[in-house]
Design an enzyme around this catalytic site. Structure first.
Site, PDB file in Angstrom:
ATOM      1  N   ASP A 130      36.405  21.812  55.643  1.00  0.00           N
ATOM      2  CA  ASP A 130      36.424  20.560  56.424  1.00  0.00           C
ATOM      3  C   ASP A 130      36.195  19.392  55.471  1.00  0.00           C
ATOM      4  OD1 ASP A 130      33.609  21.968  56.572  1.00  0.00           O
ATOM      5  OD2 ASP A 130      33.238  19.818  56.455  1.00  0.00           O
ATOM      6  N   ASP A 166      33.767  16.445  55.144  1.00  0.00           N
ATOM      7  CA  ASP A 166      32.473  16.138  55.742  1.00  0.00           C
ATOM      8  C   ASP A 166      32.614  14.836  56.555  1.00  0.00           C
ATOM      9  OD1 ASP A 166      29.832  17.189  55.952  1.00  0.00           O
ATOM     10  OD2 ASP A 166      29.106  15.539  54.727  1.00  0.00           O
TER      11      ASP A 166
HETATM   12  N1  ADE Z   1      30.483  19.860  55.841  1.00  0.00           N
HETATM   13  C1  ADE Z   1      29.663  20.827  55.458  1.00  0.00           C
HETATM   14  N2  ADE Z   1      28.380  20.541  55.132  1.00  0.00           N
HETATM   15  C2  ADE Z   1      27.543  21.526  54.740  1.00  0.00           C
HETATM   16  N3  ADE Z   1      27.892  22.797  54.655  1.00  0.00           N
HETATM   17  C3  ADE Z   1      29.162  23.132  54.970  1.00  0.00           C
HETATM   18  N4  ADE Z   1      29.778  24.306  54.962  1.00  0.00           N
HETATM   19  C4  ADE Z   1      31.040  24.098  55.377  1.00  0.00           C
HETATM   20  N5  ADE Z   1      31.250  22.795  55.637  1.00  0.00           N
HETATM   21  C5  ADE Z   1      30.081  22.159  55.392  1.00  0.00           C
END
Ligand code: ADE
Ligand SMILES: CSC[C@H]1O[C@H](OP(=O)(O)O)[C@H](O)[C@@H]1O
Length: 292
Positions: A212, A214
């Site tokens: 993803d 963030d």
């Molecule tokens: N955005 C994210 N923040 C922290 N850990 C993750 N693991 C997968 N995506 C994450």
């Protein structure tokens, strides 16, 4: 001439990677350690004649969150079963536009923002300070890069992984701050794992698999598990292909690590021998057996 080391390649599978297929002589083995129980039994077997061990980091079925993982038991157990190197397969969020979901990053640095975890095998009764200036083994990085290239996985070599405590995902302000710090990806598990691998004199590398963007990203105002899981399983398939390709490349008997990962404790112990606590030394039987 030094004695050659016959490798046993250890994999720590993160979110979405709870098993490895294609192993000969598959067996799940229970390992006990002086630090408590690891996340699960360890799967042992061989790939193309090379010994392999696999530990699902959160346990099969994912019962254990990042802050509750017994990182010391996990690393001790992997060394106890015979691993000479450890490769982590980890889901991460991306902090850069050019690292989209589905992209893999061979991280070479970490910023450790965790605060609620046991971070060392050493302590009162046997004090040690190892260097983690270069926490990732370049030899493992080279092998993973060649494997990723060979099977056409989109990847980037080099990057900084911000390790947050979790379990909640970041606030937007945190996410923006980590971007300003120049971090590339974010996750919750690779520290203290990498520090402990270094203390245990195991070569360590991570293949960080982006699930993803963030929450800094204009199109991703919230990170959700649903969003992550959508990408997780196709990443996990690629990770299993990567394992099959990298194991033969690392399997031949080898010299000690050119980067010195397997000699990290040579100049690390500072407690005078007569001041060392015998109970502590007993717990360090496998982790520090080369120097104690
Ligand atoms: N955005 C994210 N923040 C922290 N850990 C993750 N693991 C997968 N995506 C994450
Ligand atoms: C399910 S997303 C959050 C979770 O996934 C990553 O774990 P791992 O490195 O074991 O794949 C991340 O660090 C979080 O623990």
């Amino acid at each position: 001439m030094s004695d050659l080391i016959t490798p046993m390649i250890g994999f720590i599978g993160g979110s979405g990677v709870y098993d490895l297929d294609g192993l000969e002589d598959r067996k799940w083995v229970k390992i006990r350690t002086p630090w408590g129980d690891p996340s699960d039994e360890i799967l042992t077997g061989a790939l193309h004649g090379v010994r392999v061990a696999f530990l699902p980091r959160h346990g099969r079925g994912h019962p254990t969150p990042p802050s509750a993982l017994n990182y010391r038991a996990n690393i001790d157990a992997m060394k106890r079963i015979g691993c000479t190197e450890l490769i982590s397969l980890s889901a991460v969020g991306s902090l850069k536009e050019e690292l989209p979901p589905g992209h893999f990053v061979l991280v070479d640095q970490f910023i450790d923002r965790t605060f609620a975890r046991e971070k060392s095998f050493f302590g009162t009764g046997c004090v040690a300070h190892v260097s983690v200036a270069h926490p990732v083994c370049p030899r493992l990085g080279d092998a993973l890069e060649t494997a990723a290239k060979g099977i056409g996985i989109p990847y980037t070599r080099g990057g900084t992984y911000l390790v947050m405590e979790g379990p909640q995902f970041s606030t937007k302000a945190e996410s923006l701050l980590y971007r300003q710090w120049g971090c590339d990806v974010i996750g919750m598990t690779n520290m203290p794992e990498a520090k402990l691998a270094r203390e245990a004199e195991l070569c360590y590398a991570t293949m960080a698999m982006v699930t993803d963007f963030d929450c800094w990203h204009p199109d991703h105002d919230h990170v959700t598990v649903e969003q992550v899981v959508k990408v997780l399983f196709s990443n996990a398939d690629k990770a299993r292909a990567l394992v099959k390709s990298v194991v033969p490349a690392l399997g031949a008997p080898r010299d000690p690590c050119p980067a010195g990962c397997d000699r990290a404790l040579d100049h690390a112990l500072i407690t005078a021998p007569e001041k060392r606590d015998p109970d502590m030394l007993a717990k360090l039987d496998v982790v520090a057996r080369r120097v104690l």
